[in-house]
Design a protein around this motif. Structure first.
Motif, short mmCIF file in Angstrom:
data_model
loop_
_atom_site.label_atom_id
_atom_site.label_comp_id
_atom_site.label_asym_id
_atom_site.label_seq_id
_atom_site.Cartn_x
_atom_site.Cartn_y
_atom_site.Cartn_z
N LYS A 1 5.82 11.64 0.85
CA LYS A 1 5.91 13.11 0.77
C LYS A 1 6.98 13.62 1.72
O LYS A 1 7.83 14.45 1.35
CB LYS A 1 4.55 13.73 1.08
N GLU B 1 0.69 7.80 -7.91
CA GLU B 1 1.37 8.17 -6.67
C GLU B 1 1.59 9.68 -6.58
O GLU B 1 1.47 10.26 -5.50
CB GLU B 1 2.68 7.40 -6.58
N MET C 1 0.85 -1.20 0.00
CA MET C 1 0.00 0.00 0.00
C MET C 1 0.88 1.25 0.00
O MET C 1 1.81 1.37 0.81
CB MET C 1 -0.90 -0.01 1.23
N PHE C 2 0.62 2.14 -0.94
CA PHE C 2 1.40 3.36 -1.05
C PHE C 2 1.04 4.32 0.08
O PHE C 2 -0.12 4.70 0.25
CB PHE C 2 1.14 4.02 -2.41
N ASP C 3 2.04 4.74 0.84
CA ASP C 3 1.86 5.66 1.96
C ASP C 3 2.27 7.06 1.50
O ASP C 3 3.44 7.42 1.53
CB ASP C 3 2.70 5.20 3.15
N ALA C 4 1.28 7.85 1.05
CA ALA C 4 1.57 9.15 0.46
C ALA C 4 2.20 10.11 1.47
O ALA C 4 3.07 10.92 1.11
CB ALA C 4 0.29 9.75 -0.12
N VAL C 5 1.77 10.05 2.72
CA VAL C 5 2.33 10.94 3.74
C VAL C 5 3.82 10.63 3.96
O VAL C 5 4.67 11.53 3.99
CB VAL C 5 1.56 10.80 5.07
N LYS C 6 4.12 9.36 4.09
CA LYS C 6 5.51 8.93 4.31
C LYS C 6 6.40 9.35 3.13
O LYS C 6 7.49 9.90 3.31
CB LYS C 6 5.56 7.42 4.52
N VAL D 1 -2.03 15.02 -0.38
CA VAL D 1 -1.44 15.17 0.94
C VAL D 1 -0.89 16.58 1.13
O VAL D 1 -0.95 17.15 2.22
CB VAL D 1 -0.33 14.12 1.14
#
Length: 244
Positions: free
Chosen positions: A8, A165, A1-6, A172
């Protein structure tokens, strides 16, 4: 799962480190089209360096029907910006060709992004800058960029992020949804990216990350484009003598 916050946060830290090592105190200079890529890249730089160190350059060719989107972005981020119309420069080059040298249609298509990049470097050199490359992994994968045009730059924050992504990171960052989801037009011949490519970014992104694609013809097309355009992602080959 792509973690956009991480991702970024990691990208912001990476940009800070790049400038610490390759231009402490320099500005990030970026071409602003109003599309998702320039919007996300500019927002990443603004968070990493502060809005006062990001300079946007809007470069319409004559009249740009959606330039209001570019202004929406620079006003949203509060960054310094300049509008430099490149029409006269492009026309000047084309009109300077001798009559016995026919300019190909592909050359006409790729000349504007190359002139825009020359403008970006002129602005960057004049304002103590580093030029931001705004390409993403999906476009690079199939060669959907102009060599020494939009494919150029001093650092590339999104080269390893797919379109899907990049959009997630944009959300975010709090960018307006119309900038994140703006239908991408190539800016060259007036077609959407997906019309030119023959497949959607959603299909391409899944294929890049998982290797899965249902349509065999589209798989063949993606693979062919990827193979044909790998040279764009490599450094210029150079001869190495056996003795010097």
């Amino acid at each position: 799962m792509f973690d956009a916050v991480k991702i970024k946060n990691e990208c912001v830290a990476w940009i800070r480190e790049f400038f610490e090592n390759n231009g402490k105190g320099c500005n990030a200079v970026i071409g602003i089209s109003g599309g998702k890529d320039s919007s996300v890249a500019a927002a990443l730089c603004a968070e990493a360096l502060g809005a006062d160190r990001v300079i946007g350059v809007l470069m319409p060719q004559g009249t740009q029907h959606d330039i209001d989107m570019a202004y929406m972005l620079v006003n949203h981020l509060g960054i310094k910006h300049y509008e430099i119309n490149v029409k006269d420069a492009i026309d000047g080059v084309l009109n300077a060709f001798p009559e016995d040298l026919e300019v190909s249609e592909q050359s006409k298509v790729n000349l504007p992004p190359r002139i825009r990049m020359a403008v970006l470097y002129a602005v960057s050199q004049s304002l103590n800058g580093r030029v931001v490359n705004t390409c993403n992994l999906s476009e690079d994968w199939v060669g959907y960029s102009t060599r020494y045009g939009d494919a150029a730059g001093d650092f590339s924050p999104m080269a390893n992020l797919t379109v899907t992504e990049v959009k997630a990171v944009g959300r975010v960052l709090g960018l307006p949804e119309e900038l994140v989801e703006k239908v991408p037009i190539d800016g060259l011949c007036g077609k959407t990216d997906e019309e030119n490519l023959g497949f959607t970014y959603a299909e391409l992104d899944v294929y890049i990350r998982t290797g899965k694609i249902d349509d065999a013809a589209k798989k063949e097309l993606i693979d062919r484009k990827h193979k044909m355009n790998l040279f764009k992602l490599q450094l210029m080959p150079s001869f190495k003598p056996s003795e010097v």
